[in-house]
Design a protein around this motif. Structure first.
Motif, PDB file in Angstrom:
ATOM      1  N   ASP A   6       5.196   4.945  -3.414  1.00 51.03           N
ATOM      2  CA  ASP A   6       5.447   4.461  -4.767  1.00 51.03           C
ATOM      3  C   ASP A   6       6.671   3.543  -4.820  1.00 51.03           C
ATOM      4  O   ASP A   6       7.090   3.127  -5.874  1.00 51.03           O
ATOM      5  CB  ASP A   6       5.623   5.628  -5.737  1.00 51.03           C
ATOM      6  N   GLY A   7       7.253   3.238  -3.668  1.00 54.60           N
ATOM      7  CA  GLY A   7       8.436   2.390  -3.635  1.00 54.60           C
ATOM      8  C   GLY A   7       9.716   3.193  -3.622  1.00 54.60           C
ATOM      9  O   GLY A   7      10.798   2.644  -3.483  1.00 54.60           O
ATOM     10  N   ARG A   8       9.608   4.479  -3.756  1.00 51.55           N
ATOM     11  CA  ARG A   8      10.772   5.355  -3.687  1.00 51.55           C
ATOM     12  C   ARG A   8      10.540   6.351  -2.577  1.00 51.55           C
ATOM     13  O   ARG A   8      10.488   5.989  -1.421  1.00 51.55           O
ATOM     14  CB  ARG A   8      11.016   6.021  -5.025  1.00 51.55           C
ATOM     15  N   CYS A   9      10.379   7.606  -2.874  1.00 51.13           N
ATOM     16  CA  CYS A   9      10.189   8.591  -1.799  1.00 51.13           C
ATOM     17  C   CYS A   9       8.956   9.469  -2.007  1.00 51.13           C
ATOM     18  O   CYS A   9       8.790  10.467  -1.335  1.00 51.13           O
ATOM     19  CB  CYS A   9      11.428   9.444  -1.630  1.00 51.13           C
ATOM     20  N   LEU A  10       8.088   9.081  -2.910  1.00 45.14           N
ATOM     21  CA  LEU A  10       6.868   9.837  -3.146  1.00 45.14           C
ATOM     22  C   LEU A  10       5.695   9.090  -2.520  1.00 45.14           C
ATOM     23  O   LEU A  10       5.560   7.874  -2.685  1.00 45.14           O
ATOM     24  CB  LEU A  10       6.625  10.001  -4.652  1.00 45.14           C
ATOM     25  N   TYR A  11       4.877   9.826  -1.762  1.00 44.36           N
ATOM     26  CA  TYR A  11       3.744   9.226  -1.064  1.00 44.36           C
ATOM     27  C   TYR A  11       2.455   9.964  -1.402  1.00 44.36           C
ATOM     28  O   TYR A  11       2.460  11.185  -1.509  1.00 44.36           O
ATOM     29  CB  TYR A  11       3.937   9.288   0.451  1.00 44.36           C
ATOM     30  N   LEU A  12       1.399   9.200  -1.540  1.00 36.33           N
ATOM     31  CA  LEU A  12       0.057   9.758  -1.645  1.00 36.33           C
ATOM     32  C   LEU A  12      -0.566   9.586  -0.270  1.00 36.33           C
ATOM     33  O   LEU A  12      -0.669   8.472   0.235  1.00 36.33           O
ATOM     34  CB  LEU A  12      -0.777   9.013  -2.689  1.00 36.33           C
ATOM     35  N   LYS A  13      -0.954  10.698   0.345  1.00 36.47           N
ATOM     36  CA  LYS A  13      -1.572  10.623   1.665  1.00 36.47           C
ATOM     37  C   LYS A  13      -3.031  11.023   1.520  1.00 36.47           C
ATOM     38  O   LYS A  13      -3.345  12.102   1.044  1.00 36.47           O
ATOM     39  CB  LYS A  13      -0.855  11.539   2.641  1.00 36.47           C
ATOM     40  N   VAL A  14      -3.914  10.114   1.937  1.00 41.57           N
ATOM     41  CA  VAL A  14      -5.348  10.363   1.888  1.00 41.57           C
ATOM     42  C   VAL A  14      -5.805  10.669   3.306  1.00 41.57           C
ATOM     43  O   VAL A  14      -5.575   9.878   4.220  1.00 41.57           O
ATOM     44  CB  VAL A  14      -6.115   9.152   1.322  1.00 41.57           C
ATOM     45  N   GLN A  15      -6.416  11.830   3.484  1.00 44.93           N
ATOM     46  CA  GLN A  15      -6.886  12.270   4.791  1.00 44.93           C
ATOM     47  C   GLN A  15      -8.220  11.613   5.118  1.00 44.93           C
ATOM     48  O   GLN A  15      -8.879  11.064   4.235  1.00 44.93           O
ATOM     49  CB  GLN A  15      -7.045  13.796   4.801  1.00 44.93           C
ATOM     50  N   PRO A  16      -8.659  11.680   6.382  1.00 51.18           N
ATOM     51  CA  PRO A  16      -9.925  11.044   6.774  1.00 51.18           C
ATOM     52  C   PRO A  16     -11.129  11.476   5.940  1.00 51.18           C
ATOM     53  O   PRO A  16     -12.027  10.686   5.706  1.00 51.18           O
ATOM     54  CB  PRO A  16     -10.102  11.471   8.233  1.00 51.18           C
TER      55      PRO A  16
END
Length: 106
Positions: free
Chosen positions: A23-33
């Motif tokens: 998100d440009g800071r420290c939060l991430y959305l991780k999408v698995q396979p």
């Protein structure tokens, strides 16, 4: 990516492309396979990158439940405990840690 809006997140999850989106800071959305998304908070203190749940010494099984990971194999079939109390305690610790980081480094 500057920010993750609701529409952007929905589109990324629907696409199901395995990747990590910040998100440009420290939060991430991780999408698995398999298209199983989860959120990850990463922060850096004293030049060391940390993942929040690992830094709080959360047991791996509880961390998986907090992140809504599906359990695989025999564990996924027979482990029916919802870990509600453990997840609640962990998430309260996460909130306290975020408040501590925010107060200390802002």
């Amino acid at each position: 990516m500057a920010s993750l809006t609701v529409r952007t997140v929905q589109a990324l999850i629907k696409a199901g492309v395995p990747a990590k989106f910040g998100d440009g800071r420290c939060l991430y959305l991780k999408v698995q396979p398999k298209g199983e998304p989860y959120w990850m908070l990463r922060y850096t203190i004293h030049s060391r990158r940390r993942d929040l749940l690992a830094s709080l010494s959360v047991p791996p099984l509880v961390a998986k439940r907090c992140l809504n990971h599906k359990l695989k194999g025999v564990e996924g079939i027979y482990e029916r405990h919802d870990y509600f109390d453990e997840k609640r305690e962990t998430l309260l610790r996460v909130v306290a840690e975020i408040r501590f980081i925010n107060e200390r480094y802002d």
